[in-house]
Design a protein around this motif. Structure first.
Motif, mmCIF file in Angstrom:
data_model
loop_
_atom_site.group_PDB
_atom_site.id
_atom_site.type_symbol
_atom_site.label_atom_id
_atom_site.label_comp_id
_atom_site.label_asym_id
_atom_site.label_seq_id
_atom_site.Cartn_x
_atom_site.Cartn_y
_atom_site.Cartn_z
ATOM 1 N N UNK A 73 0.801 -1.221 0.000
ATOM 2 C CA UNK A 73 0.000 0.000 0.000
ATOM 3 C C UNK A 73 0.837 1.276 0.000
ATOM 4 N N UNK A 74 2.134 1.146 0.230
ATOM 5 C CA UNK A 74 2.998 2.325 0.317
ATOM 6 C C UNK A 74 3.048 3.111 -0.983
ATOM 7 N N UNK A 75 3.297 4.389 -0.860
ATOM 8 C CA UNK A 75 3.474 5.260 -2.020
ATOM 9 C C UNK A 75 4.687 4.790 -2.828
ATOM 10 N N UNK A 76 4.478 4.485 -4.098
ATOM 11 C CA UNK A 76 5.565 3.991 -4.952
ATOM 12 C C UNK A 76 6.419 5.128 -5.506
ATOM 13 N N UNK A 77 5.794 6.270 -5.765
ATOM 14 C CA UNK A 77 6.506 7.392 -6.367
ATOM 15 C C UNK A 77 7.652 7.856 -5.460
ATOM 16 N N UNK A 78 8.849 7.813 -5.993
ATOM 17 C CA UNK A 78 10.020 8.275 -5.247
ATOM 18 C C UNK A 78 10.533 7.314 -4.195
ATOM 19 N N UNK A 79 9.941 6.134 -4.090
ATOM 20 C CA UNK A 79 10.378 5.181 -3.072
ATOM 21 C C UNK A 79 11.776 4.649 -3.400
ATOM 22 N N UNK A 80 12.670 4.769 -2.449
ATOM 23 C CA UNK A 80 14.062 4.346 -2.666
ATOM 24 C C UNK A 80 14.427 3.085 -1.896
ATOM 25 N N UNK A 81 13.612 2.719 -0.934
ATOM 26 C CA UNK A 81 13.895 1.522 -0.141
ATOM 27 C C UNK A 81 13.304 1.677 1.244
ATOM 28 N N UNK A 82 13.800 0.872 2.151
ATOM 29 C CA UNK A 82 13.276 0.936 3.507
ATOM 30 C C UNK A 82 14.201 0.273 4.501
ATOM 31 N N UNK A 83 14.017 0.624 5.734
ATOM 32 C CA UNK A 83 14.702 -0.053 6.832
ATOM 33 C C UNK A 83 13.695 -0.886 7.593
ATOM 34 N N UNK A 84 14.123 -2.061 8.011
ATOM 35 C CA UNK A 84 13.230 -2.982 8.711
ATOM 36 C C UNK A 84 13.852 -3.258 10.072
ATOM 37 N N UNK A 85 13.132 -2.949 11.143
ATOM 38 C CA UNK A 85 13.675 -3.122 12.488
ATOM 39 C C UNK A 85 12.546 -3.527 13.423
ATOM 40 N N UNK A 86 12.865 -3.771 14.670
ATOM 41 C CA UNK A 86 11.874 -4.287 15.610
ATOM 42 C C UNK A 86 11.572 -3.279 16.704
ATOM 43 N N UNK A 87 10.278 -3.063 16.942
ATOM 44 C CA UNK A 87 9.805 -2.374 18.125
ATOM 45 C C UNK A 87 8.980 -3.389 18.919
ATOM 46 N N UNK A 88 8.392 -2.954 20.032
ATOM 47 C CA UNK A 88 7.533 -3.838 20.815
ATOM 48 C C UNK A 88 6.186 -3.162 21.030
ATOM 49 N N UNK A 89 5.132 -3.913 20.714
ATOM 50 C CA UNK A 89 3.777 -3.392 20.892
ATOM 51 C C UNK A 89 3.245 -3.832 22.250
ATOM 52 N N UNK A 90 2.448 -2.995 22.886
ATOM 53 C CA UNK A 90 1.894 -3.346 24.187
ATOM 54 C C UNK A 90 0.478 -2.819 24.320
ATOM 55 N N UNK A 91 -0.181 -3.204 25.399
ATOM 56 C CA UNK A 91 -1.400 -2.543 25.841
ATOM 57 C C UNK A 91 -0.983 -1.745 27.061
ATOM 58 N N UNK A 92 -0.858 -0.434 26.908
ATOM 59 C CA UNK A 92 -0.282 0.404 27.967
ATOM 60 C C UNK A 92 -1.057 0.322 29.276
ATOM 61 N N UNK A 93 -2.393 0.333 29.206
ATOM 62 C CA UNK A 93 -3.193 0.276 30.427
ATOM 63 C C UNK A 93 -3.036 -1.068 31.124
ATOM 64 N N UNK A 94 -3.053 -2.151 30.350
ATOM 65 C CA UNK A 94 -2.909 -3.470 30.962
ATOM 66 C C UNK A 94 -1.503 -3.652 31.543
ATOM 67 N N UNK A 95 -0.500 -3.090 30.895
ATOM 68 C CA UNK A 95 0.846 -3.141 31.459
ATOM 69 C C UNK A 95 0.855 -2.471 32.836
ATOM 70 N N UNK A 96 0.212 -1.313 32.931
ATOM 71 C CA UNK A 96 0.131 -0.593 34.202
ATOM 72 C C UNK A 96 -0.595 -1.418 35.257
ATOM 73 N N UNK A 97 -1.711 -2.022 34.870
ATOM 74 C CA UNK A 97 -2.489 -2.840 35.804
ATOM 75 C C UNK A 97 -1.670 -4.027 36.303
#
Length: 546
Positions: free
Chosen positions: A150-174
């Motif tokens: 789905x990314x915009x193709x016009x002018x696309x030169x490449x990409x970096x692929x790395x890892x983040x971590x997804x959470x449920x912030x409220x449940x983490x707090x609980x």
């Protein structure tokens, strides 16, 4: 136990005991402070004037991330610390955090180029101590499009692929609060500090009002920590002496769109037409997009998205995903959060540092402000290092939270967690649930899931319009997570107001009735709680409300 049923008993004890530490604020920062303190041997009380995590800690981008954006601002210490801390958060709470592969596309003329992206992610890997199998990889334009067509193709030169971590912030707090409670901390929501109590010009306690029934009590403590996030300055204003530090609040909003309209395959971190950075993240059958960053001077207790915010994010989607024709009507829900940042003269909202600061008034009141979700544990350690110095004749233990699993997170490693999920998926069939329902329950509640399953068994013969599974989850939220209102349940315990709003609208009356029976609401209280939930629904949909 963090139980709504035993709340009166906890309240009574809180008013009778002399504590080592009173923590004001039940967001992720205050929760972390309570857990660190109680595991070192301090006696701890924690109060929040709203529900736990009702402020910033349920309104973030829901990422435990290492702060790649701060590399751009050359805040290398923040990148290093938060990168290492996110791994600790993940390891101690596998059931509420999970790796999220992030794609950072770069286009001709954009904020990032191939060299800067590659170098930046390389430095990020090194500073943040990223695990070998999660380190960045650089992609060609074709490989980038293969990952997210789905990314915009016009002018696309490449990409970096790395890892983040997804959470449920409220449940983490609980889960942090539940662990602190299990270790002996007394934690209560809907308890507002009205004023401080002094002895020899030092804070030694607080008069606290019960926001649910209007009663007051006096809580005495040797040390008080102000961890109230956006209310830090207001709380300091109740103290006798202040200093020149102050907050600047900024607001961020997110919108949620169904995958049927925005079939996002891959989490993307992208720059907008005005060189801001935005996340687009798939979550179940939804995708959410955010965040904005604007100065905010309204009521921090209930920030809401406005049409200008929503239009900005829709335009950002059109800019980076031009084939997606999302419209205003496609926005199912929104949320807005306020970031409490340390004021810096002359900087705009996105430039102000997210670093945390701790300072102490002459009265002894300790305040912590700023910081990030990812760094909550380290912030707590730093605060309690200061607190224990106030007890020169008492020997407390060292900080142990680095290797302390949170409530529900008692797993040896990722493989153990996956085996556990599969086991509970199969076991759930014995309780009349589907394997998918069992897996979802286990992934949400972790090792606490057996209690839910026992509740499923207990209520399976009850006749009710509310499904058995939901009754079991309400029971757990009331008995083990101090949910006092249907809004607490739907927003902070389940997150459904944002990601399953249709279900909330369908079952709001049934859940309110069920909680009324459990918590002995009178008719007036039931009506008030239902109206409050309906107002939250309106605000999430941006269909009016204050």
């Amino acid at each position: 136990m963090l139980s709504s049923i035993t709340r009166p008993k906890v309240k009574q004890f809180m008013g009778e005991y002399q504590f080592d530490l009173l923590v004001i604020g039940g967001g992720i920062t205050g929760a972390g402070i309570a857990l660190d303190a109680v595991t070192r041997g301090l006696s701890v009380a924690l109060v929040d004037m709203q529900d736990f995590a009702a402020g910033t800690s349920s309104r973030s981008t829901k990422l435990v991330h290492g702060g790649l954006r701060y590399l751009k601002q050359m805040e290398l210490k923040i990148v290093s610390e938060t990168g290492k801390e996110r791994d600790i958060v993940y390891r101690n709470a596998l059931h509420v955090t999970e790796p999220e592969r992030m794609l950072l596309p770069f286009h001709k003329g954009g904020t990032f180029g191939k060299l800067t992206t590659s170098a930046g992610l390389f430095v990020y890997d090194k500073l943040a101590g990223v695990k070998k199998d999660e380190r960045r990889e650089m992609l060609t334009a074709d490989e980038t499009l293969e990952m997210e067509p789905l990314l915009k193709e016009e002018g696309l030169m490449g990409g970096g692929h790395y890892v983040e971590y997804r959470t449920d912030d409220a449940r983490l707090t609980i889960e942090v609060l539940k662990k602190a409670s299990q270790k002996g901390a007394l934690c209560m929501n809907y308890m507002k500090v009205e004023k401080f109590i002094y002895s020899d010009k030092k804070v030694r306690g607080a008069i606290i009002r019960d926001m649910l029934n209007g009663g007051q009590l006096e809580v005495n403590a040797s040390v008080i920590v102000n961890a109230t996030g956006p209310w830090v300055d207001e709380m300091r204003g109740k103290d006798q002496i202040s200093n020149d530090k102050r907050l600047k609040l900024t607001k961020g909003i997110h919108i949620v769109i169904d995958q049927a309209v925005f079939p996002l395959r891959q989490a993307v971190y992208f720059d907008t037409a005005d060189d801001r950075m935005i996340f687009a993240i798939p979550r179940g059958n939804k995708a959410y997009i955010g965040t904005t960053d604007t100065f905010f001077d309204g009521d921090p207790s209930n920030p809401i998205a406005n049409e200008e915010d929503i239009t900005y994010l829709l335009e950002s989607i059109h800019y980076m995903f031009p084939t997606i024709k999302v419209e205003r009507k496609d926005v199912e829900s929104t949320w807005a959060g306020v970031r409490p940042l340390i004021y810096e003269e002359g900087k705009d909202a996105s430039e102000i540092s997210r670093k945390d600061e701790i300072w102490q008034a002459d009265t002894g009141l300790i305040t912590i402000a700023g910081g990030k979700l990812t760094g909550y544990r380290k912030m707590a350690e730093t605060v309690i290092d200061q607190v224990v110095k106030k007890f020169p004749t008492t020997s407390f233990g060292p900080c142990v939270t680095e290797f302390l699993p949170l409530s529900g997170g008692e797993f040896d490693n990722e493989d153990h967690f996956e085996t556990f999920l599969e086991s509970k998926a199969n076991e759930s069939l014995l309780y009349g649930l589907t394997k998918e329902e069992g897996r979802q329950l286990a992934s949400l509640y972790g090792t606490n899931v057996d209690t839910i399953l026992n509740y499923v068994n207990a209520v399976s013969t009850e006749k009710s319009l509310l499904p058995t599974l939901w009754k079991a989850e309400v029971l757990y939220a009331v008995h083990h997570e101090m949910a006092m209102t249907p809004s607490d349940f739907f927003i902070r315990r389940k997150g459904d107001l944002y990601f399953n709003i249709g279900f909330v609208k369908h079952y709001k009356e049934e859940v309110t009735s069920y909680m009324a029976a459990l918590l002995s609401y009178d008719a007036e209280t039931s009506e008030a709680h239902l109206k409050q939930l309906e107002q939250h629904i309106k605000e999430a949909e941006c269909k009016g409300g204050a």
